[in-house]
Scaffold this motif. Sequence first.
Motif, PDB file in Angstrom:
ATOM      1  N   SER A 258       2.890  -1.422  -5.344  1.00 44.96           N
ATOM      2  CA  SER A 258       1.608  -2.114  -5.246  1.00 44.96           C
ATOM      3  C   SER A 258       1.536  -2.866  -3.921  1.00 44.96           C
ATOM      4  O   SER A 258       2.537  -3.184  -3.308  1.00 44.96           O
ATOM      5  CB  SER A 258       1.414  -3.060  -6.424  1.00 44.96           C
ATOM      6  OG  SER A 258       2.301  -4.134  -6.374  1.00 44.96           O
ATOM      7  N   VAL A 259       0.319  -3.156  -3.518  1.00 47.29           N
ATOM      8  CA  VAL A 259       0.087  -3.961  -2.324  1.00 47.29           C
ATOM      9  C   VAL A 259      -0.076  -5.394  -2.797  1.00 47.29           C
ATOM     10  O   VAL A 259      -0.890  -5.682  -3.673  1.00 47.29           O
ATOM     11  CB  VAL A 259      -1.184  -3.487  -1.578  1.00 47.29           C
ATOM     12  CG1 VAL A 259      -1.462  -4.370  -0.375  1.00 47.29           C
ATOM     13  CG2 VAL A 259      -1.047  -2.027  -1.168  1.00 47.29           C
TER      14      VAL A 259
ATOM     15  N   THR B 173     -11.308  -0.295  -0.318  1.00 42.90           N
ATOM     16  CA  THR B 173     -10.931   0.923  -1.041  1.00 42.90           C
ATOM     17  C   THR B 173     -11.470   0.902  -2.471  1.00 42.90           C
ATOM     18  O   THR B 173     -11.926  -0.141  -2.949  1.00 42.90           O
ATOM     19  CB  THR B 173      -9.399   1.086  -1.022  1.00 42.90           C
ATOM     20  OG1 THR B 173      -9.054   2.351  -1.545  1.00 42.90           O
ATOM     21  CG2 THR B 173      -8.719  -0.002  -1.824  1.00 42.90           C
ATOM     22  N   VAL B 174     -11.413   2.047  -3.137  1.00 42.38           N
ATOM     23  CA  VAL B 174     -11.833   2.159  -4.535  1.00 42.38           C
ATOM     24  C   VAL B 174     -10.759   2.901  -5.320  1.00 42.38           C
ATOM     25  O   VAL B 174      -9.950   3.627  -4.740  1.00 42.38           O
ATOM     26  CB  VAL B 174     -13.183   2.912  -4.674  1.00 42.38           C
ATOM     27  CG1 VAL B 174     -14.301   2.135  -4.021  1.00 42.38           C
ATOM     28  CG2 VAL B 174     -13.099   4.302  -4.084  1.00 42.38           C
TER      29      VAL B 174
ATOM     30  N   VAL C  77      -4.955   5.075  -4.972  1.00 43.60           N
ATOM     31  CA  VAL C  77      -5.236   3.766  -5.552  1.00 43.60           C
ATOM     32  C   VAL C  77      -5.450   3.952  -7.056  1.00 43.60           C
ATOM     33  O   VAL C  77      -6.390   4.621  -7.468  1.00 43.60           O
ATOM     34  CB  VAL C  77      -6.468   3.117  -4.897  1.00 43.60           C
ATOM     35  CG1 VAL C  77      -6.798   1.787  -5.563  1.00 43.60           C
ATOM     36  CG2 VAL C  77      -6.254   2.940  -3.397  1.00 43.60           C
ATOM     37  N   SER C  78      -4.545   3.400  -7.847  1.00 35.52           N
ATOM     38  CA  SER C  78      -4.659   3.560  -9.302  1.00 35.52           C
ATOM     39  C   SER C  78      -5.352   2.368  -9.965  1.00 35.52           C
ATOM     40  O   SER C  78      -5.912   2.508 -11.053  1.00 35.52           O
ATOM     41  CB  SER C  78      -3.280   3.783  -9.929  1.00 35.52           C
ATOM     42  OG  SER C  78      -2.420   2.712  -9.644  1.00 35.52           O
TER      43      SER C  78
ATOM     44  N   ILE D 228      -3.585  -4.360  -5.102  1.00 36.65           N
ATOM     45  CA  ILE D 228      -3.892  -2.960  -5.392  1.00 36.65           C
ATOM     46  C   ILE D 228      -2.622  -2.273  -5.890  1.00 36.65           C
ATOM     47  O   ILE D 228      -1.540  -2.526  -5.365  1.00 36.65           O
ATOM     48  CB  ILE D 228      -4.393  -2.250  -4.120  1.00 36.65           C
ATOM     49  CG1 ILE D 228      -5.752  -2.808  -3.719  1.00 36.65           C
ATOM     50  CG2 ILE D 228      -4.490  -0.749  -4.320  1.00 36.65           C
ATOM     51  CD1 ILE D 228      -6.267  -2.263  -2.416  1.00 36.65           C
ATOM     52  N   SER D 229      -2.764  -1.415  -6.884  1.00 36.66           N
ATOM     53  CA  SER D 229      -1.647  -0.578  -7.326  1.00 36.66           C
ATOM     54  C   SER D 229      -1.813   0.827  -6.774  1.00 36.66           C
ATOM     55  O   SER D 229      -2.925   1.358  -6.774  1.00 36.66           O
ATOM     56  CB  SER D 229      -1.590  -0.508  -8.860  1.00 36.66           C
ATOM     57  OG  SER D 229      -1.273  -1.762  -9.402  1.00 36.66           O
ATOM     58  N   LEU D 230      -0.723   1.384  -6.284  1.00 35.48           N
ATOM     59  CA  LEU D 230      -0.715   2.753  -5.765  1.00 35.48           C
ATOM     60  C   LEU D 230       0.129   3.638  -6.664  1.00 35.48           C
ATOM     61  O   LEU D 230       1.163   3.210  -7.161  1.00 35.48           O
ATOM     62  CB  LEU D 230      -0.149   2.785  -4.344  1.00 35.48           C
ATOM     63  CG  LEU D 230      -0.903   2.006  -3.277  1.00 35.48           C
ATOM     64  CD1 LEU D 230      -0.147   2.042  -1.963  1.00 35.48           C
ATOM     65  CD2 LEU D 230      -2.299   2.548  -3.107  1.00 35.48           C
ATOM     66  N   ALA D 231      -0.329   4.876  -6.850  1.00 37.57           N
ATOM     67  CA  ALA D 231       0.434   5.831  -7.658  1.00 37.57           C
ATOM     68  C   ALA D 231       0.975   6.917  -6.755  1.00 37.57           C
ATOM     69  O   ALA D 231       0.487   7.184  -5.702  1.00 37.57           O
ATOM     70  CB  ALA D 231      -0.462   6.432  -8.718  1.00 37.57           C
TER      71      ALA D 231
END
Length: 68
Positions: free
Chosen positions: A1-2, A15-16, A47-48, A65-68
């Motif tokens: 995650s950021v 972002t979305v 981006v999840s 932000i969470s990233l997958a």
Amino acid sequence: SVRAEMTGIVSKVITVAGQQVTAGDTVIIMESMKMEIPVEADASGEVSALHAAPGDFIEEGDPLISLA
């Protein structure tokens, strides 16, 4: 995650959910001490989830932000 690297207010979310980002892309603009500071993705991915919205007060270390 950021995660937030400082305390401040979210000014813009760039972002979305579902968007692909690359490490180094600006994903959020935060405001602290009347300065706008870009927050960049530290990894590439999709981006999840978004954990911040414009106007939110964010503490250092909070997930943005969470990233997958």
